[in-house]
Design a protein around this motif. Structure first.
Motif, PDB file in Angstrom:
ATOM      1  N   GLU A 202       0.834  -1.205   0.000  1.00  0.00           N
ATOM      2  CA  GLU A 202       0.000   0.000   0.000  1.00  0.00           C
ATOM      3  C   GLU A 202       0.866   1.251   0.000  1.00  0.00           C
ATOM      4  O   GLU A 202       0.643   2.185  -0.786  1.00  0.00           O
ATOM      5  CB  GLU A 202      -0.922  -0.003   1.211  1.00  0.00           C
ATOM      6  CG  GLU A 202      -1.801   1.235   1.309  1.00  0.00           C
ATOM      7  CD  GLU A 202      -2.578   1.296   2.612  1.00  0.00           C
ATOM      8  OE1 GLU A 202      -3.760   1.647   2.579  1.00  0.00           O
ATOM      9  OE2 GLU A 202      -1.977   0.996   3.672  1.00  0.00           O
ATOM     10  N   GLU A 203       1.868   1.283   0.859  1.00  0.00           N
ATOM     11  CA  GLU A 203       2.743   2.452   0.961  1.00  0.00           C
ATOM     12  C   GLU A 203       3.519   2.684  -0.337  1.00  0.00           C
ATOM     13  O   GLU A 203       3.750   3.829  -0.742  1.00  0.00           O
ATOM     14  CB  GLU A 203       3.716   2.265   2.122  1.00  0.00           C
ATOM     15  CG  GLU A 203       4.663   3.439   2.318  1.00  0.00           C
ATOM     16  CD  GLU A 203       5.667   3.200   3.432  1.00  0.00           C
ATOM     17  OE1 GLU A 203       6.553   4.047   3.629  1.00  0.00           O
ATOM     18  OE2 GLU A 203       5.574   2.146   4.105  1.00  0.00           O
ATOM     19  N   SER A 204       3.902   1.598  -1.008  1.00  0.00           N
ATOM     20  CA  SER A 204       4.721   1.721  -2.217  1.00  0.00           C
ATOM     21  C   SER A 204       3.952   2.314  -3.392  1.00  0.00           C
ATOM     22  O   SER A 204       4.546   2.897  -4.306  1.00  0.00           O
ATOM     23  CB  SER A 204       5.249   0.344  -2.636  1.00  0.00           C
ATOM     24  OG  SER A 204       4.222  -0.455  -3.211  1.00  0.00           O
ATOM     25  N   GLY A 205       2.627   2.135  -3.406  1.00  0.00           N
ATOM     26  CA  GLY A 205       1.830   2.583  -4.536  1.00  0.00           C
ATOM     27  C   GLY A 205       1.754   1.591  -5.675  1.00  0.00           C
ATOM     28  O   GLY A 205       1.039   1.824  -6.659  1.00  0.00           O
ATOM     29  N   PHE A 206       2.473   0.466  -5.583  1.00  0.00           N
ATOM     30  CA  PHE A 206       2.390  -0.559  -6.618  1.00  0.00           C
ATOM     31  C   PHE A 206       0.996  -1.187  -6.627  1.00  0.00           C
ATOM     32  O   PHE A 206       0.505  -1.617  -5.576  1.00  0.00           O
ATOM     33  CB  PHE A 206       3.379  -1.690  -6.347  1.00  0.00           C
ATOM     34  CG  PHE A 206       4.779  -1.457  -6.832  1.00  0.00           C
ATOM     35  CD1 PHE A 206       5.077  -1.416  -8.180  1.00  0.00           C
ATOM     36  CD2 PHE A 206       5.820  -1.321  -5.922  1.00  0.00           C
ATOM     37  CE1 PHE A 206       6.372  -1.231  -8.622  1.00  0.00           C
ATOM     38  CE2 PHE A 206       7.119  -1.134  -6.347  1.00  0.00           C
ATOM     39  CZ  PHE A 206       7.398  -1.078  -7.707  1.00  0.00           C
ATOM     40  N   PRO A 207       0.334  -1.301  -7.779  1.00  0.00           N
ATOM     41  CA  PRO A 207      -0.814  -2.201  -7.859  1.00  0.00           C
ATOM     42  C   PRO A 207      -0.304  -3.635  -7.802  1.00  0.00           C
ATOM     43  O   PRO A 207       0.752  -3.954  -8.356  1.00  0.00           O
ATOM     44  CB  PRO A 207      -1.431  -1.877  -9.228  1.00  0.00           C
ATOM     45  CG  PRO A 207      -0.305  -1.304 -10.022  1.00  0.00           C
ATOM     46  CD  PRO A 207       0.622  -0.626  -9.048  1.00  0.00           C
ATOM     47  N   LEU A 208      -1.036  -4.503  -7.123  1.00  0.00           N
ATOM     48  CA  LEU A 208      -0.597  -5.883  -6.927  1.00  0.00           C
ATOM     49  C   LEU A 208      -1.399  -6.822  -7.818  1.00  0.00           C
ATOM     50  O   LEU A 208      -2.621  -6.875  -7.737  1.00  0.00           O
ATOM     51  CB  LEU A 208      -0.773  -6.296  -5.465  1.00  0.00           C
ATOM     52  CG  LEU A 208      -0.482  -7.763  -5.146  1.00  0.00           C
ATOM     53  CD1 LEU A 208       0.997  -8.074  -5.346  1.00  0.00           C
ATOM     54  CD2 LEU A 208      -0.920  -8.104  -3.724  1.00  0.00           C
ATOM     55  N   GLY A 253      -5.656   1.821   0.649  1.00  0.00           N
ATOM     56  CA  GLY A 253      -4.979   2.255  -0.570  1.00  0.00           C
ATOM     57  C   GLY A 253      -4.558   1.116  -1.469  1.00  0.00           C
ATOM     58  O   GLY A 253      -3.979   1.340  -2.536  1.00  0.00           O
ATOM     59  N   LEU A 254      -4.852  -0.122  -1.077  1.00  0.00           N
ATOM     60  CA  LEU A 254      -4.407  -1.293  -1.827  1.00  0.00           C
ATOM     61  C   LEU A 254      -5.211  -1.456  -3.118  1.00  0.00           C
ATOM     62  O   LEU A 254      -6.439  -1.365  -3.109  1.00  0.00           O
ATOM     63  CB  LEU A 254      -4.552  -2.536  -0.965  1.00  0.00           C
ATOM     64  CG  LEU A 254      -3.900  -3.835  -1.443  1.00  0.00           C
ATOM     65  CD1 LEU A 254      -2.388  -3.693  -1.484  1.00  0.00           C
ATOM     66  CD2 LEU A 254      -4.298  -4.989  -0.523  1.00  0.00           C
ATOM     67  N   LYS A 255      -4.518  -1.696  -4.220  1.00  0.00           N
ATOM     68  CA  LYS A 255      -5.144  -1.979  -5.507  1.00  0.00           C
ATOM     69  C   LYS A 255      -4.704  -3.356  -5.978  1.00  0.00           C
ATOM     70  O   LYS A 255      -3.512  -3.667  -5.959  1.00  0.00           O
ATOM     71  CB  LYS A 255      -4.753  -0.932  -6.555  1.00  0.00           C
ATOM     72  CG  LYS A 255      -5.147   0.495  -6.188  1.00  0.00           C
ATOM     73  CD  LYS A 255      -6.651   0.683  -6.132  1.00  0.00           C
ATOM     74  CE  LYS A 255      -7.027   2.126  -5.836  1.00  0.00           C
ATOM     75  NZ  LYS A 255      -8.495   2.305  -5.700  1.00  0.00           N
ATOM     76  N   VAL A 256      -5.676  -4.163  -6.429  1.00  0.00           N
ATOM     77  CA  VAL A 256      -5.425  -5.556  -6.801  1.00  0.00           C
ATOM     78  C   VAL A 256      -5.902  -5.809  -8.225  1.00  0.00           C
ATOM     79  O   VAL A 256      -6.998  -5.381  -8.605  1.00  0.00           O
ATOM     80  CB  VAL A 256      -6.146  -6.512  -5.821  1.00  0.00           C
ATOM     81  CG1 VAL A 256      -6.145  -7.940  -6.344  1.00  0.00           C
ATOM     82  CG2 VAL A 256      -5.488  -6.449  -4.447  1.00  0.00           C
ATOM     83  N   VAL A 257      -5.070  -6.519  -8.994  1.00  0.00           N
ATOM     84  CA  VAL A 257      -5.411  -6.894 -10.370  1.00  0.00           C
ATOM     85  C   VAL A 257      -5.467  -8.413 -10.461  1.00  0.00           C
ATOM     86  O   VAL A 257      -4.458  -9.098 -10.243  1.00  0.00           O
ATOM     87  CB  VAL A 257      -4.377  -6.357 -11.379  1.00  0.00           C
ATOM     88  CG1 VAL A 257      -4.788  -6.732 -12.808  1.00  0.00           C
ATOM     89  CG2 VAL A 257      -4.210  -4.850 -11.242  1.00  0.00           C
TER      90      VAL A 257
END
Length: 368
Positions: A202-208, A253-257
């Protein structure tokens, strides 16, 4: 006599000239393609004592082969020269030529054979094998940095506390995308012990991304088809695990694909999850802040290749939650038929939604 018509293997497919005039300004991004690691990658890049025990990985006239400690890690049931036979899988110039022929402007590119190494019993050694492969793929992208965006395998789900530092390394290598397996043995994504990993992501901003994998659920008669059928649609349970364990409530803030599992599963899954949340509300722990479908529309995305059912239900799934891909160059991918599929998407959902699905969503999710 078979009633199923056969699609040519990727090595034999011909990309026909485009017969569809694409709308002005349309940027097409494939949200799920693949690359094949270079032969002898681990033997050449691992250092010290690791070099002596490195996975053996080579290419011959029959295809690519991988062994670890003398055990074959090839996918059972498939001759490697068929699914892995298109040269653009490993030769960048030929990949870019195929992309040009199909009008693909950019691609999110997942690994090929790396994922099978998770079977290695020595997980610390496995971590180092993943690490050198991520370093190599960061160099690979330099052949076309505005078109090829490799996905780094995040190897810290066995050690959540390592995640923050490793993500900093991946950012330094220029990555924009990361993934972890759907169901790694011995790992429970719903455990509170995983929170350091979720927090760091979440902190990194990477979508997972969660990419489908080759799990051998069945054996014996018909097992190849049965396993493929199960592996290509695995995400209903994972979505429920993330939602009902409160991961999205704790990490807003977590984004998941969800990758390569299609999009038609979403509508039924959301309806069922909302019903579960309603009917079992008194017993569910933890308590959710929202209906399960809310988390989908605020945290999640899915990719697909050809999914008429999803396009017919796009209002229930969300045009801003769906991303198209070719899955280059896998047998189940749509390379060679992209033009017709893109036109079909336009015809079904209209210009505004089609632009999102075919490129705008991916550009926004990964910042490309």
């Amino acid at each position: 006599m078979s009633i199923v018509s056969a699609t040519p293997w990727p090595r034999d497919r011909v990309i026909p000239p485009s017969e569809w005039k694409r709308p002005e300004g349309l940027r097409v991004i494939s949200s799920d393609d693949h690359l094949m690691e270079i032969p002898h990658l681990w033997e050449e890049r691992l250092k010290g004592a690791d070099k002596d025990r490195a996975p053996k990985y080579w290419q011959d006239e029959t295809g690519f082969h991988l062994t670890v400690d003398g055990q074959s890690y090839d996918v059972p049931g498939l001759p490697p020269e068929f699914p892995e036979g298109r040269e653009g899988y490993w030769e960048v110039d030929k990949r870019l030529a195929d992309m040009d022929a199909e009008g693909i402007d950019a691609a999110i590119v997942y690994h090929g054979r790396l994922n099978s190494l998770i079977r290695m019993p020595d997980k610390d050694f496995w971590f180092r094998c993943v690490d050198v492969c991520n370093e190599w793929a960061a160099e690979w992208k330099d052949a076309a940095p505005d078109r090829l965006f490799p996905v780094a395998l995040l190897p810290t789900f066995f050690w959540p506390d390592r995640t923050k530092d490793y993500l900093q390394k991946l950012k330094g290598l220029g990555y924009k995308a990361i993934d972890i397996p759907v169901n790694p043995k011995g790992v429970r994504y719903n455990s509170l012990s995983m929170d350091p990993m979720w927090a760091a992501i979440e902190e990194s901003g990477f979508p997972l991304s969660f990419h489908i994998g080759a799990y051998l659920h069945y054996s014996g008669r018909g097992s190849l088809g049965a396993n493929l059928n199960a592996n290509l649609m695995p995400f209903t349970g994972l979505f429920g695990q993330l939602v009902f364990s409160g991961v999205f409530d704790r990490f807003p803030g977590l984004k998941v694909v969800f990758t390569e599992g299609g999009a038609s599963w979403v509508a039924g899954t959301l309806e069922n999850a909302d019903k579960v949340a309603r009917d079992y509300a008194s017993e569910l722990r933890p308590k959710l802040a929202h209906k399960p479908s809310w988390y989908w529309f605020n945290h999640c995305y899915t990719t697909f290749m050809e999914d008429d059912v999803a396009m017919e239900n796009i209002g229930r799934i969300g045009a801003d939650r769906v991303m198209w891909s070719t899955d280059y160059p896998h047998p189940e991918g749509v390379m060679g038929n992209s033009d017709a599929i893109l036109k079909g998407i336009y015809d079904k959902v209209g210009d505004a939604a089609a632009r999102k699905i075919l490129g705008e969503n991916a550009a926004q999710v990964w910042g490309i």
